[in-house]
Design a protein around this motif. Structure first.
Motif, PDB file in Angstrom:
ATOM      1  N   ILE A 183       0.838  -1.202   0.000  1.00 23.81           N
ATOM      2  CA  ILE A 183       0.000   0.000   0.000  1.00 23.81           C
ATOM      3  C   ILE A 183       0.872   1.251   0.000  1.00 23.81           C
ATOM      4  CG2 ILE A 183      -1.713   1.320   1.292  1.00 23.81           C
ATOM      5  CD1 ILE A 183      -2.767  -1.350   2.387  1.00 23.81           C
ATOM      6  N   ILE A 184       1.945   1.224   0.792  1.00 21.24           N
ATOM      7  CA  ILE A 184       2.847   2.381   0.844  1.00 21.24           C
ATOM      8  C   ILE A 184       3.496   2.609  -0.517  1.00 21.24           C
ATOM      9  CG2 ILE A 184       5.005   3.243   1.846  1.00 21.24           C
ATOM     10  CD1 ILE A 184       4.167   1.901   4.479  1.00 21.24           C
ATOM     11  N   SER A 185       3.875   1.530  -1.200  1.00 27.48           N
ATOM     12  CA  SER A 185       4.426   1.677  -2.556  1.00 27.48           C
ATOM     13  C   SER A 185       3.377   2.241  -3.505  1.00 27.48           C
ATOM     14  CB  SER A 185       4.927   0.322  -3.068  1.00 27.48           C
ATOM     15  OG  SER A 185       6.020  -0.141  -2.303  1.00 27.48           O
ATOM     16  N   TRP A 186       2.134   1.776  -3.363  1.00 27.00           N
ATOM     17  CA  TRP A 186       1.046   2.241  -4.225  1.00 27.00           C
ATOM     18  C   TRP A 186       0.775   3.737  -4.034  1.00 27.00           C
ATOM     19  CZ3 TRP A 186      -3.738   4.293  -2.836  1.00 27.00           C
ATOM     20  CH2 TRP A 186      -4.677   4.410  -3.871  1.00 27.00           C
ATOM     21  N   LEU A 187       0.965   4.233  -2.805  1.00 23.58           N
ATOM     22  CA  LEU A 187       0.709   5.645  -2.522  1.00 23.58           C
ATOM     23  C   LEU A 187       1.634   6.566  -3.304  1.00 23.58           C
ATOM     24  CD1 LEU A 187       0.170   5.552   1.361  1.00 23.58           C
ATOM     25  CD2 LEU A 187      -1.561   6.021  -0.380  1.00 23.58           C
ATOM     26  N   GLY A 188       2.831   6.084  -3.617  1.00 23.41           N
ATOM     27  CA  GLY A 188       3.780   6.919  -4.354  1.00 23.41           C
ATOM     28  C   GLY A 188       4.723   7.673  -3.425  1.00 23.41           C
ATOM     29  N   PHE A 189       4.892   8.971  -3.658  1.00 21.05           N
ATOM     30  CA  PHE A 189       5.833   9.824  -2.930  1.00 21.05           C
ATOM     31  C   PHE A 189       7.274   9.438  -3.272  1.00 21.05           C
ATOM     32  CE2 PHE A 189       1.942   9.829  -0.355  1.00 21.05           C
ATOM     33  CZ  PHE A 189       1.726  11.185  -0.179  1.00 21.05           C
ATOM     34  N   ARG A 190       8.205  10.177  -2.734  1.00 20.24           N
ATOM     35  CA  ARG A 190       9.632   9.915  -2.998  1.00 20.24           C
ATOM     36  C   ARG A 190      10.116   8.803  -2.076  1.00 20.24           C
ATOM     37  NH1 ARG A 190      13.681  14.579  -2.813  1.00 20.24           N
ATOM     38  NH2 ARG A 190      14.863  13.023  -3.982  1.00 20.24           N
ATOM     39  N   GLN A 191      10.577   7.713  -2.661  1.00 18.74           N
ATOM     40  CA  GLN A 191      10.964   6.555  -1.872  1.00 18.74           C
ATOM     41  C   GLN A 191      12.391   6.117  -2.224  1.00 18.74           C
ATOM     42  OE1 GLN A 191       8.129   3.410  -1.531  1.00 18.74           O
ATOM     43  NE2 GLN A 191       6.345   4.723  -1.822  1.00 18.74           N
ATOM     44  N   THR A 192      13.091   5.640  -1.211  1.00 18.01           N
ATOM     45  CA  THR A 192      14.438   5.111  -1.419  1.00 18.01           C
ATOM     46  C   THR A 192      14.729   4.077  -0.344  1.00 18.01           C
ATOM     47  OG1 THR A 192      16.764   5.705  -1.823  1.00 18.01           O
ATOM     48  CG2 THR A 192      15.669   6.796   0.022  1.00 18.01           C
ATOM     49  N   GLY A 193      15.801   3.311  -0.541  1.00 13.64           N
ATOM     50  CA  GLY A 193      16.128   2.248   0.397  1.00 13.64           C
ATOM     51  C   GLY A 193      17.440   2.487   1.126  1.00 13.64           C
ATOM     52  N   VAL A 194      17.553   1.853   2.287  1.00 17.56           N
ATOM     53  CA  VAL A 194      18.795   1.825   3.067  1.00 17.56           C
ATOM     54  C   VAL A 194      19.139   0.363   3.302  1.00 17.56           C
ATOM     55  CG1 VAL A 194      19.808   2.299   5.327  1.00 17.56           C
ATOM     56  CG2 VAL A 194      18.417   4.053   4.205  1.00 17.56           C
ATOM     57  N   GLU A 195      20.293  -0.063   2.861  1.00 18.34           N
ATOM     58  CA  GLU A 195      20.678  -1.470   2.995  1.00 18.34           C
ATOM     59  C   GLU A 195      21.127  -1.779   4.421  1.00 18.34           C
ATOM     60  OE1 GLU A 195      23.545  -2.671   0.085  1.00 18.34           O
ATOM     61  OE2 GLU A 195      22.014  -2.948  -1.464  1.00 18.34           O
ATOM     62  N   PHE A 196      20.810  -2.991   4.861  1.00 23.40           N
ATOM     63  CA  PHE A 196      21.246  -3.429   6.180  1.00 23.40           C
ATOM     64  C   PHE A 196      21.357  -4.950   6.177  1.00 23.40           C
ATOM     65  CE2 PHE A 196      16.729  -3.991   6.353  1.00 23.40           C
ATOM     66  CZ  PHE A 196      16.507  -5.037   7.238  1.00 23.40           C
ATOM     67  N   VAL A 197      22.027  -5.471   7.188  1.00 22.12           N
ATOM     68  CA  VAL A 197      22.163  -6.919   7.354  1.00 22.12           C
ATOM     69  C   VAL A 197      21.083  -7.389   8.329  1.00 22.12           C
ATOM     70  CG1 VAL A 197      23.643  -8.809   8.152  1.00 22.12           C
ATOM     71  CG2 VAL A 197      24.630  -6.877   6.880  1.00 22.12           C
ATOM     72  N   ARG A 198      20.227  -8.267   7.873  1.00 25.98           N
ATOM     73  CA  ARG A 198      19.157  -8.806   8.719  1.00 25.98           C
ATOM     74  C   ARG A 198      19.742  -9.861   9.658  1.00 25.98           C
ATOM     75  NH1 ARG A 198      13.607  -9.000   9.121  1.00 25.98           N
ATOM     76  NH2 ARG A 198      12.595 -11.026   9.392  1.00 25.98           N
ATOM     77  N   GLU A 199      19.574  -9.641  10.946  1.00 26.84           N
ATOM     78  CA  GLU A 199      20.183 -10.505  11.946  1.00 26.84           C
ATOM     79  C   GLU A 199      19.312 -11.725  12.255  1.00 26.84           C
ATOM     80  OE1 GLU A 199      23.149 -10.010  13.034  1.00 26.84           O
ATOM     81  OE2 GLU A 199      23.489  -7.982  12.260  1.00 26.84           O
ATOM     82  N   LYS A 200      19.884 -12.644  13.033  1.00 29.77           N
ATOM     83  CA  LYS A 200      19.097 -13.758  13.549  1.00 29.77           C
ATOM     84  C   LYS A 200      18.104 -13.215  14.569  1.00 29.77           C
ATOM     85  CE  LYS A 200      22.922 -17.085  13.266  1.00 29.77           C
ATOM     86  NZ  LYS A 200      23.774 -18.013  14.051  1.00 29.77           N
ATOM     87  N   ARG A 201      17.008 -13.932  14.735  1.00 30.10           N
ATOM     88  CA  ARG A 201      16.038 -13.583  15.776  1.00 30.10           C
ATOM     89  C   ARG A 201      16.736 -13.633  17.135  1.00 30.10           C
ATOM     90  NH1 ARG A 201      10.897 -13.860  18.134  1.00 30.10           N
ATOM     91  NH2 ARG A 201       9.791 -13.319  16.224  1.00 30.10           N
ATOM     92  N   PHE A 202      16.542 -12.597  17.968  1.00 32.60           N
ATOM     93  CA  PHE A 202      17.231 -12.529  19.257  1.00 32.60           C
ATOM     94  C   PHE A 202      16.780 -13.644  20.189  1.00 32.60           C
ATOM     95  CE2 PHE A 202      17.447 -11.049  23.669  1.00 32.60           C
ATOM     96  CZ  PHE A 202      18.792 -10.727  23.770  1.00 32.60           C
ATOM     97  N   ALA A 203      15.479 -13.889  20.243  1.00 30.16           N
ATOM     98  CA  ALA A 203      14.926 -14.937  21.119  1.00 30.16           C
ATOM     99  C   ALA A 203      13.516 -15.259  20.656  1.00 30.16           C
ATOM    100  CB  ALA A 203      14.915 -14.473  22.579  1.00 30.16           C
ATOM    101  N   GLY A 204      12.994 -16.375  21.143  1.00 33.25           N
ATOM    102  CA  GLY A 204      11.635 -16.755  20.794  1.00 33.25           C
ATOM    103  C   GLY A 204      11.560 -17.431  19.442  1.00 33.25           C
ATOM    104  N   GLU A 205      10.326 -17.661  18.975  1.00 26.53           N
ATOM    105  CA  GLU A 205      10.086 -18.355  17.721  1.00 26.53           C
ATOM    106  C   GLU A 205       9.446 -17.417  16.709  1.00 26.53           C
ATOM    107  OE1 GLU A 205       7.622 -21.669  18.617  1.00 26.53           O
ATOM    108  OE2 GLU A 205       9.189 -22.764  19.714  1.00 26.53           O
ATOM    109  N   THR A 206       9.676 -17.732  15.424  1.00 22.24           N
ATOM    110  CA  THR A 206       9.082 -16.923  14.369  1.00 22.24           C
ATOM    111  C   THR A 206       7.564 -16.953  14.453  1.00 22.24           C
ATOM    112  OG1 THR A 206       8.875 -16.602  11.978  1.00 22.24           O
ATOM    113  CG2 THR A 206       9.164 -18.859  12.749  1.00 22.24           C
TER     114      THR A 206
END
Length: 334
Positions: A183-206
């Motif tokens: 929905i946010i993509s559909w709305l438009g506006f000026r959009q850009t990305g910031v790259e990051f490394v997705r970590e392991k889950r700290f605790a608990g289950e998905t």
């Protein structure tokens, strides 16, 4: 009181094992910005001690708020509620499991101040995930991109920052089967990305096992594309033409040759196959009709049992808030 500059929305469901660490890291990051902020935890009907822990945090930290749902309404609805209640000039959405590191938030804010309205986190690397999960995730984003006319960035989740005007525009979207990042993509506006490394889950289950992932993927596709209905039409037309051509062959053999048409077993196999195709197409059509039915009922998107540390004059349009909580009927203890 200073105007809130940054609102951080954190949807939570059965996250008692990670809440303290999540709050601690968010607190450290937000304090380092030296800007007025709020952290809004949205409890999506947790069955563990998650809401109790957050209430205790709220007592000692007025910048932390709690929206406590009356039941589990779903991750995307929890994100929506947080955005409905957020008062900041910019709103950051981040999950509590710490796979999306809070330390990326300052970079998102800096990019926002450069003039971008939406800054989404783009996963450059995914730690602790199986090959199957990485493959299916990558395939889903690319298939979705092919099926829709909306440019939805690949390898992104709900971890993002949106400007106040984007948040206000999002509030006007009333659909129930929500795919917020789409929905946010559909709305438009000026959009850009910031790259990051997705970590392991700290605790608990998905909270997204395979069944929920498939449901989520289908919601995303049907929310932004009617091409599956076109596929049903194409397959139906092809099957019909094939059946008609085979009928002509059978009639020719019967009328103009002495050949005997045999093969009852193979005919049954073909019939069952075509019936299966028809039922699959009806299922796809049924999914779309079900979504029309959901929208037509007009029920509130979510029901809030309790609000903590909020001072607001009105309830968001998509919500129902139960007034004046009675301690006897709604005890704080889990």
């Amino acid at each position: 009181m200073k105007k809130t500059v940054i609102s951080v929305v954190v949807p939570v469901y059965n996250e008692e094992a990670v809440i303290h660490e999540s709050y601690s890291r968010l607190k450290g990051v937000m304090e380092g910005l030296d800007e007025p902020y709020e952290v809004i935890f949205v409890n999506d009907g947790s069955r563990d001690a998650t809401p109790v822990i957050i209430r205790d945090i709220c007592k000692s930290d007025p910048t932390v708020r709690l929206i406590d749902f009356a039941r589990n309404f779903g991750h995307q609805t929890a994100i929506t509620a947080g955005m409905d209640y957020a008062s900041g000039d910019a709103v950051v959405v981040i999950d509590a499991d710490l796979q999306d590191p809070p330390e990326v938030i300052p970079e998102m804010i800096a990019t926002w101040r450069e003039g971008f309205d939406v800054v989404y986190g783009q996963r450059a690397q995914r730690k602790g995930e199986t090959l199957f999960k990485r493959f299916t995730s990558a395939a889903f984003y690319r298939i979705l991109q092919k099926l829709t006319d909306v440019e939805i960035p690949v390898d992104t989740g709900d971890f993002r920052l949106i400007d106040r005007k984007v948040c206000d525009a999002l509030k006007r979207v009333k659909e129930r089967n929500r795919y917020v990042r789409g929905i946010i993509s559909w709305l438009g506006f000026r959009q850009t990305g910031v790259e990051f490394v997705r970590e392991k889950r700290f605790a608990g289950e998905t909270k997204y096992p395979l069944k929920k992932m498939l449901r989520f993927a289908f919601d995303a596709i049907t929310s932004f594309s009617y091409k599956p209905l076109k596929v049903a039409t194409y397959i139906g037309s092809t099957v019909s033409l094939g059946g008609f051509a085979y009928l002509l062959v059978v009639l020719y053999l019967k009328l103009f040759t002495t050949a005997t048409v045999t093969g009852w077993a193979s005919m049954m196999a073909v019939t069952l196959f075509f019936n299966g195709v028809v039922l699959m197409m009806l299922g796809i059509i049924g999914e779309y009709i079900g979504r029309i039915y959901d929208e037509a009922k007009g029920r509130p998107l979510y029901v809030v049992r309790e609000e903590v540390n909020f001072a607001r004059a009105e309830t968001p349009a998509k919500a129902v808030v139960i007034p004046e909580k009675d301690e006897e009927h709604y005890p704080l203890a889990a």
